[in-house]
Design a protein around this motif. Structure first.
Motif, PDB file in Angstrom:
ATOM      1  N   ARG A  77      41.344 -89.231  61.588  1.00  0.00           N
ATOM      2  CA  ARG A  77      39.876 -89.104  61.641  1.00  0.00           C
ATOM      3  C   ARG A  77      39.445 -88.361  62.896  1.00  0.00           C
ATOM      4  NH1 ARG A  77      36.468 -91.354  64.679  1.00  0.00           N
ATOM      5  NH2 ARG A  77      37.906 -92.981  65.325  1.00  0.00           N
ATOM      6  N   ARG A  78      40.038 -88.710  64.013  1.00  0.00           N
ATOM      7  CA  ARG A  78      39.666 -88.051  65.272  1.00  0.00           C
ATOM      8  C   ARG A  78      39.966 -86.555  65.225  1.00  0.00           C
ATOM      9  NH1 ARG A  78      42.957 -91.228  68.790  1.00  0.00           N
ATOM     10  NH2 ARG A  78      43.069 -92.959  67.365  1.00  0.00           N
ATOM     11  N   SER A  87      30.476 -75.233  53.362  1.00  0.00           N
ATOM     12  CA  SER A  87      31.696 -75.728  54.012  1.00  0.00           C
ATOM     13  C   SER A  87      32.954 -74.979  53.574  1.00  0.00           C
ATOM     14  CB  SER A  87      31.862 -77.226  53.748  1.00  0.00           C
ATOM     15  OG  SER A  87      32.021 -77.473  52.364  1.00  0.00           O
ATOM     16  N   GLN A 122      37.401 -84.938  62.735  1.00  0.00           N
ATOM     17  CA  GLN A 122      36.035 -84.856  63.264  1.00  0.00           C
ATOM     18  C   GLN A 122      35.881 -83.676  64.210  1.00  0.00           C
ATOM     19  OE1 GLN A 122      35.541 -88.959  64.661  1.00  0.00           O
ATOM     20  NE2 GLN A 122      33.879 -89.189  63.187  1.00  0.00           N
ATOM     21  N   GLU A 123      36.890 -83.426  65.007  1.00  0.00           N
ATOM     22  CA  GLU A 123      36.833 -82.296  65.926  1.00  0.00           C
ATOM     23  C   GLU A 123      36.950 -80.965  65.179  1.00  0.00           C
ATOM     24  OE1 GLU A 123      39.298 -80.455  69.696  1.00  0.00           O
ATOM     25  OE2 GLU A 123      39.308 -82.629  69.392  1.00  0.00           O
ATOM     26  N   ALA A 154      33.872 -80.415  62.679  1.00  0.00           N
ATOM     27  CA  ALA A 154      32.540 -80.710  63.213  1.00  0.00           C
ATOM     28  C   ALA A 154      31.447 -79.747  62.732  1.00  0.00           C
ATOM     29  CB  ALA A 154      32.575 -80.763  64.740  1.00  0.00           C
ATOM     30  N   PRO A 155      31.682 -78.436  62.676  1.00  0.00           N
ATOM     31  CA  PRO A 155      30.603 -77.536  62.255  1.00  0.00           C
ATOM     32  C   PRO A 155      30.097 -77.771  60.818  1.00  0.00           C
ATOM     33  CG  PRO A 155      32.366 -76.295  63.310  1.00  0.00           C
ATOM     34  CD  PRO A 155      32.878 -77.690  63.102  1.00  0.00           C
ATOM     35  N   TRP A 156      30.893 -78.424  59.999  1.00  0.00           N
ATOM     36  CA  TRP A 156      30.513 -78.603  58.586  1.00  0.00           C
ATOM     37  C   TRP A 156      30.170 -80.047  58.229  1.00  0.00           C
ATOM     38  CZ3 TRP A 156      34.951 -76.083  60.272  1.00  0.00           C
ATOM     39  CH2 TRP A 156      34.839 -74.688  60.302  1.00  0.00           C
ATOM     40  N   LEU A 157      30.482 -80.982  59.095  1.00  0.00           N
ATOM     41  CA  LEU A 157      30.259 -82.390  58.771  1.00  0.00           C
ATOM     42  C   LEU A 157      28.773 -82.739  58.746  1.00  0.00           C
ATOM     43  CD1 LEU A 157      33.095 -84.163  60.795  1.00  0.00           C
ATOM     44  CD2 LEU A 157      33.024 -83.643  58.345  1.00  0.00           C
TER      45      LEU A 157
END
Length: 175
Positions: free
Chosen positions: A31-32, A75, A35-36, A39-42
């Motif tokens: 997950r970590r 995305s 997430q990094e 990030a631009p699409w979450l």
């Protein structure tokens, strides 16, 4: 960069194993990273779904991860970002989600599902996971079904998934 998974004939046989208490930590580590990288699409959280997300439930030893994105079109570039983390993209139900496996179709450790904001799929998968987490009786019934289907559909991943459908639909209909 490989962005497509091999055909289903290259899939590993279905194996359901006892619950592994390390699965939540394996999810959290992934997950970590996701997430990094994504990030631009979450557009929301990265969630642990599927049977490995339910304490005590036997499962295929594959961490299922679902992340919310604004839209599938917006995305599309996330496919390359996920590929950089060794995820292989496969256009499975491309009108509903971006789907990936890692590291290969033969040896899967993770599945990644990028689903669009306001997707019924997002709500249903979280609701089913939470229903299983909240009922040991339901979890036991699902575990027995999964073990039976893993034998019956050992070399047919799609058949295994489809055969679980009526049980899942029944649980969701009660919610």
């Amino acid at each position: 960069m490989n962005t497509s998974a091999a055909s289903s004939t290259d899939d590993a046989p279905i194996e359901v194993v006892d619950y592994n208490p390390a699965w939540p930590a394996l999810f959290d580590a992934e997950r970590r990273l996701l997430q990094e990288a994504l990030a631009p699409w979450l557009a929301g959280p990265v969630e642990h779904i599927g049977s490995t997300a339910v304490p005590g439930l036997p499962a295929k030893p594959i961490i299922d991860i679902m992340a919310l994105v604004r839209s599938l079109a917006e995305s599309a570039d996330a496919i390359a970002a996920a590929s950089a983390l060794d995820y292989l993209y496969y256009p499975y139900k491309p009108e509903q989600l971006h789907w990936f496996c890692k590291p290969s179709p033969v040896h899967r450790t993770h599945h990644l599902h990028l689903v669009p904001l306001h997707s019924a799929l997002w709500q249903q998968r979280l609701a089913f996971r939470d229903a299983l987490r909240g009922s040991s009786t339901l979890t036991a019934r699902y575990a027995a079904l999964k073990r039976q289907l893993a034998v019956q559909y050992r070399h047919d991943r799609e058949g295994y998934t489809e055969a679980k459908g009526p049980f899942i639909a029944q649980v969701l209909a009660r919610m």
